[in-house]
Design an enzyme around this catalytic site. Structure first.
Site, PDB file in Angstrom:
ATOM      1  N   TYR A 198      66.224  66.415  57.884  1.00  0.00           N
ATOM      2  CA  TYR A 198      67.085  67.346  58.620  1.00  0.00           C
ATOM      3  C   TYR A 198      66.840  67.218  60.126  1.00  0.00           C
ATOM      4  CZ  TYR A 198      67.749  69.677  54.056  1.00  0.00           C
ATOM      5  OH  TYR A 198      68.037  69.972  52.745  1.00  0.00           O
ATOM      6  N   LYS A 212      56.421  61.602  48.568  1.00  0.00           N
ATOM      7  CA  LYS A 212      56.965  60.455  47.834  1.00  0.00           C
ATOM      8  C   LYS A 212      56.434  59.180  48.524  1.00  0.00           C
ATOM      9  CE  LYS A 212      59.798  59.088  44.565  1.00  0.00           C
ATOM     10  NZ  LYS A 212      59.468  59.197  43.158  1.00  0.00           N
ATOM     11  N   ASP A 214      58.724  64.396  42.623  1.00  0.00           N
ATOM     12  CA  ASP A 214      59.598  64.464  41.437  1.00  0.00           C
ATOM     13  C   ASP A 214      58.849  65.029  40.233  1.00  0.00           C
ATOM     14  OD1 ASP A 214      58.167  62.107  41.719  1.00  0.00           O
ATOM     15  OD2 ASP A 214      59.844  60.774  41.300  1.00  0.00           O
ATOM     16  N   ASP A 264      63.100  72.237  50.528  1.00  0.00           N
ATOM     17  CA  ASP A 264      64.369  72.921  50.295  1.00  0.00           C
ATOM     18  C   ASP A 264      64.701  72.891  48.797  1.00  0.00           C
ATOM     19  OD1 ASP A 264      66.799  74.121  50.659  1.00  0.00           O
ATOM     20  OD2 ASP A 264      67.708  72.506  51.821  1.00  0.00           O
ATOM     21  N   ASP A 320      64.313  76.018  45.552  1.00  0.00           N
ATOM     22  CA  ASP A 320      65.410  76.438  44.658  1.00  0.00           C
ATOM     23  C   ASP A 320      65.011  76.219  43.193  1.00  0.00           C
ATOM     24  OD1 ASP A 320      66.927  76.873  47.000  1.00  0.00           O
ATOM     25  OD2 ASP A 320      68.764  76.119  46.085  1.00  0.00           O
TER      26      ASP A 320
HETATM   27 MG    MG Z   1      68.408  75.488  50.283  1.00  0.00          MG
END
Ligand code: MG
Ligand code: NAI
Length: 320
Positions: free
Chosen positions: A115, A160, A191, A215, A219
């Site tokens: 980002y 990673k 992962d 991020d 979730d």
């Molecule tokens: Mg989000």
């Protein structure tokens, strides 16, 4: 005088933030507040989503309570929340995920990674630069190590590094800072970590990771606590702090009074803790627990309470 910037944003942000603010201001009527309008709805109305003046005004607040903003998948429109995080240098995104027998703090690097905002479109491809800097990694690694030390728990470094060179750097620096802090730590590939956090949540304490991984992981972890409507977050920098639910503007349920305000209320509780009112934050958490146990819940948790009536139930549990 404490001054709070209220930024409802778009969609359900406009429904959950008034509920959260109502609770905070009932506990602290002495707080001053001012509203800042940013986001997609403003852009649709005026062609502008957020100005430099809006950013300056937010910088004057002691803390910001933020809802969510819609970011349309349009390459000409840039994300307002990313702009705010960058402008206020809110480099640490703290996302607690707490259940009856686990207490995880996801510490997401919030200023660079995928980002970074360095991206462009070419004729046959589009490129986004994933920036991992020594300084950016070090400050988030320190923040996570301090948190793990204070909690007396394991630090897990989500990465990673097996395929991404920039994560080799991130992992190295996190390991260095964790060793310096003298805390137990481990490095895990992101992962398999995403699965293991669901299977063995009790194993984890503080998890530090890069921007997009944090991020996604937060979730995913929402699964453990009843979904996105439950998860609060803090965006912390050295000068400023912004508190917001993990969820977005949820256009699929916006305007129906169905949004779960718990994530926003908890974000308000994190704001209170940040300002030195930890006891009030604990009272709010107790109120959320007792109201949910009494069966008052929004539809995402299987109930039929509206956003507003849930908020009222919290206020009455707090004796407001
Ligand atoms: Mg989000
Ligand atoms: P979302 O988090 O808005 O919604 C995902 C799903 O979870 C939807 O089905 C929604 O109804 C449900 N949900 C979310 N919060 C809820 C709540 N409080 N109560 C009940 N159900 C809830 O994510 P989505 O759909 O990927 O994004 C929608 C918009 O939000 C996009 O424009 C996105 O860019 C934006 N967004 C903004 C964020 C921010 O401002 N920080 C963060 C994430 C997304």
């Amino acid at each position: 005088m404490v001054r709070i910037a209220i930024v409802p944003g778009d969609g359900i942000g406009r429904e959950v933030i008034p509920v959260a603010w109502n609770i905070i201001s009932s506990l602290h009527p002495e707080f001053e507040s001012f509203e800042v309008e940013v986001g997609y709805a403003r852009w649709q109305r005026t062609g502008i989503s957020c100005t430099d003046e809006d950013i300056s005004v937010m910088k004057e607040a002691d803390a910001i309570l933020f809802g969510a903003v819609t970011t349309p998948p349009d390459s000409c429109y840039s994300s307002v929340i990313l702009r705010i995080r960058h402008a206020l240098d809110l480099y640490a995104n703290l996302r607690p995920v707490k259940g009856d027998d686990f207490d995880i703090m996801i510490v997401r690097e919030n200023s660079e990674g995928l980002y970074s905002g360095i991206e462009w479109r070419e004729k046959d491809r589009a490129c986004t630069v994933r920036v991992v800097s020594v300084e950016g990694s070090r400050r988030i690694a320190r923040c996570a190590s301090h948190l793990a030390k204070a909690r007396g728990c394991l630090l897990t470094i989500g990465n990673k590094a097996n395929v991404i060179k920039s994560d080799v750097l991130f992992r190295e620096i996190c390991c260095e800072e964790a060793s310096r802090a003298g805390i137990p730590f481990e490095a895990c590939f992101i992962d398999s970590l995403a699965l293991d956090i669901l299977q063995h949540p009790k194993r984890y304490g503080v998890i530090v990771t890069t921007n997009i991984f944090g991020d996604i992981l937060s979730d995913v972890a929402g699964y453990l606590v009843g979904g996105l409507g439950m998860l609060p977050s803090a965006n912390i920098g050295d000068q400023h702090a912004l508190f917001e639910p993990v969820h977005g503007s949820a256009p699929d349920i916006a305007g129906q009074g169905r949004a779960n305000p718990i994530a926003a209320i908890r974000s308000g509780a994190m704001l209170l803790t940040h300002l030195g009112f930890k006891e009030d934050a604990e009272l709010i958490e107790d109120a959320i627990r007792s109201v949910c146990q009494s069966g008052i819940r929004t539809p995402d948790l299987g109930g039929s309470a509206s956003t507003g009536s849930f908020g009222e139930a919290i206020r009455s549990a707090l004796g407001c």
